[in-house]
Design an enzyme around this catalytic site. Structure first.
Site, PDB file in Angstrom:
ATOM      1  N   ARG A  51       0.844  -1.205   0.000  1.00  0.00           N
ATOM      2  CA  ARG A  51       0.000   0.000   0.000  1.00  0.00           C
ATOM      3  C   ARG A  51       0.878   1.254   0.000  1.00  0.00           C
ATOM      4  O   ARG A  51       0.611   2.228  -0.706  1.00  0.00           O
ATOM      5  CB  ARG A  51      -0.938   0.006   1.205  1.00  0.00           C
ATOM      6  CG  ARG A  51      -2.018  -1.080   1.157  1.00  0.00           C
ATOM      7  CD  ARG A  51      -3.103  -0.830   2.194  1.00  0.00           C
ATOM      8  NE  ARG A  51      -2.606  -0.811   3.565  1.00  0.00           N
ATOM      9  CZ  ARG A  51      -2.525  -1.872   4.357  1.00  0.00           C
ATOM     10  NH1 ARG A  51      -2.888  -3.068   3.902  1.00  0.00           N
ATOM     11  NH2 ARG A  51      -2.072  -1.768   5.601  1.00  0.00           N
TER      12      ARG A  51
ATOM     13  N   GLU B 245     -19.759  15.185   0.890  1.00  0.00           N
ATOM     14  CA  GLU B 245     -19.872  14.145  -0.155  1.00  0.00           C
ATOM     15  C   GLU B 245     -21.138  13.294  -0.048  1.00  0.00           C
ATOM     16  O   GLU B 245     -21.116  12.220   0.542  1.00  0.00           O
ATOM     17  CB  GLU B 245     -18.639  13.229  -0.097  1.00  0.00           C
ATOM     18  CG  GLU B 245     -18.628  12.158  -1.164  1.00  0.00           C
ATOM     19  CD  GLU B 245     -17.446  11.208  -1.032  1.00  0.00           C
ATOM     20  OE1 GLU B 245     -17.456  10.164  -1.703  1.00  0.00           O
ATOM     21  OE2 GLU B 245     -16.527  11.507  -0.250  1.00  0.00           O
TER      22      GLU B 245
ATOM     23  N   LYS C  33     -18.361  17.277  -3.106  1.00  0.00           N
ATOM     24  CA  LYS C  33     -17.901  16.125  -3.882  1.00  0.00           C
ATOM     25  C   LYS C  33     -19.099  15.232  -4.215  1.00  0.00           C
ATOM     26  O   LYS C  33     -19.298  14.182  -3.615  1.00  0.00           O
ATOM     27  CB  LYS C  33     -16.833  15.336  -3.106  1.00  0.00           C
ATOM     28  CG  LYS C  33     -16.211  14.211  -3.929  1.00  0.00           C
ATOM     29  CD  LYS C  33     -15.143  13.459  -3.150  1.00  0.00           C
ATOM     30  CE  LYS C  33     -14.596  12.287  -3.960  1.00  0.00           C
ATOM     31  NZ  LYS C  33     -13.567  11.520  -3.227  1.00  0.00           N
TER      32      LYS C  33
ATOM     33  N   SER D  89     -15.927   9.966  -9.529  1.00  0.00           N
ATOM     34  CA  SER D  89     -16.164   9.262 -10.796  1.00  0.00           C
ATOM     35  C   SER D  89     -17.214   8.163 -10.651  1.00  0.00           C
ATOM     36  O   SER D  89     -17.907   7.830 -11.623  1.00  0.00           O
ATOM     37  CB  SER D  89     -14.864   8.674 -11.339  1.00  0.00           C
ATOM     38  OG  SER D  89     -14.215   7.873 -10.359  1.00  0.00           O
ATOM     39  N   GLY D  90     -17.329   7.568  -9.475  1.00  0.00           N
ATOM     40  CA  GLY D  90     -18.425   6.662  -9.192  1.00  0.00           C
ATOM     41  C   GLY D  90     -18.559   5.442 -10.076  1.00  0.00           C
ATOM     42  O   GLY D  90     -19.677   5.007 -10.361  1.00  0.00           O
ATOM     43  N   GLY D  91     -17.456   4.867 -10.550  1.00  0.00           N
ATOM     44  CA  GLY D  91     -17.542   3.648 -11.346  1.00  0.00           C
ATOM     45  C   GLY D  91     -17.574   3.870 -12.845  1.00  0.00           C
ATOM     46  O   GLY D  91     -17.626   2.908 -13.619  1.00  0.00           O
TER      47      GLY D  91
END
Length: 315
Positions: free
Chosen positions: A84, A142, A184, A226-228
């Site tokens: 990570r 958000e 957001k 962007s949400g996918g």
């Protein structure tokens, strides 16, 4: 009947209000809670304007360890602290990234709510924003309308308007300084399983309609998630929203839509770091151009055009 799913992300579920933990939203009333943003007003406005500056957006790398692990596993890497750290270091040490990226959202232990109780979640977002400003921080508010479902774009617009109406009502009740926050939201799109795909122009029209109806022009920046969507879809849609002047800085705060090609290029190999950083700059520059309304979509790779929607996705 098609339904849109609402997910409001906030670290505010257990925050203290007036010395007690508030578990639910109050009924609408005229009470105003005074935030102490005044002593930080100039700094808050300056920071928010700096983040929402022309041609730049936010790199969202605030995924939980579990979600980061899913991304690492997609390229055959174990979810270890070392992996990570190596990946996040790759992103943050990319030379000249600051030309296109004005800030990064970093991971911390954060509670994400998944709820259809919009009123309660909107209250939590507002309390989070007030407490952040009270401590000299610019809050990123958000609410997200998930892509899950077969609903049309008009349904998403209706739900988004209801959500933002509640959010701004409670932001005002908590005396949040609108000039010192960033939003957001997700874009107004059809559900991922809807039979008809919307064009960037249709998505821009519906999204900007929602913003004009619900978001005061005092807010300096709208930093879309962007949400996918695929990398290219997210960039094309942002570009379409910036073809004419807006009262806010309309930009991006992408995670997957900035990182997917980077991750696939890196593959966890030290010899691929330079190539992966070049891939990040390609995506960052593309979205910088989209924020300025100058993106054409020419020369994009097949990987960048692949959709990234995951049903029931959690952070």
């Amino acid at each position: 009947m098609a339904m849109a799913t609402v997910k409001l992300s906030s670290p505010a579920a257990g925050l203290l209000a007036g010395g007690r933990t508030r578990r639910s939203a109050p009924a609408r009333r005229a009470t105003v809670i005074r935030a102490a943003a005044g002593s930080y007003s100039d700094e808050l406005v300056s920071t928010a304007k700096s983040v929402a500056s022309p041609g730049r957006g936010i790199l969202a790398i605030d995924e939980s360890n579990a979600t980061c692990g899913k991304r690492l596993s997609s390229i055959g890497l174990d979810n270890t602290e070392a992996n990570r750290q190596a990946y996040r270091q790759l992103l943050l040490t990319t030379a000249s990234l600051g030309e296109y990226i004005s800030g990064a959202i970093l991971f911390e232990e954060t509670l994400y709510q998944s709820t259809t109780d919009v009123k309660e979640a909107a209250w939590g977002l507002a309390r989070y924003a007030a407490i952040a400003q009270d401590n000299g921080l610019v809050p990123i508010v958000e609410p997200e309308i998930l892509l899950d479902g077969d609903h049309g774009i008009e349904t998403t617009l209706e739900v988004a308007e209801k959500v933002w109406s509640e959010v701004f009502f409670y932001l005002a009740q908590n005396n949040v300084l609108f000039e010192g926050i960033l939003l957001k939201p997700s874009m107004v799109t059809p559900g991922a399983e809807h039979k008809e795909k919307a064009s960037p122009e249709a998505i821009a029209k519906h999204t900007l309609t929602m913003l004009r109806r619900r978001v005061p022009p005092a807010v300096p920046g709208i930093m879309f998630l962007s949400g996918g969507q695929s990398e290219v879809e997210a960039t094309l849609n942002l570009n379409a929203m910036n073809q004419s002047p807006n009262p806010w800085h309309v930009s991006f705060s992408y995670a997957r839509a900035l990182q997917n090609s980077v991750l696939k290029t890196w593959q966890g190999r030290p010899e691929n770091v330079e190539a992966a950083q070049k891939a990040l700059l390609v995506r960052a520059k593309a979205n910088s151009l989209a924020q300025l309304g100058r993106y054409t979509g020419e020369g994009e790779s097949a990987e960048a055009k692949k959709g990234m929607f995951q049903k029931g996705y959690t952070y």
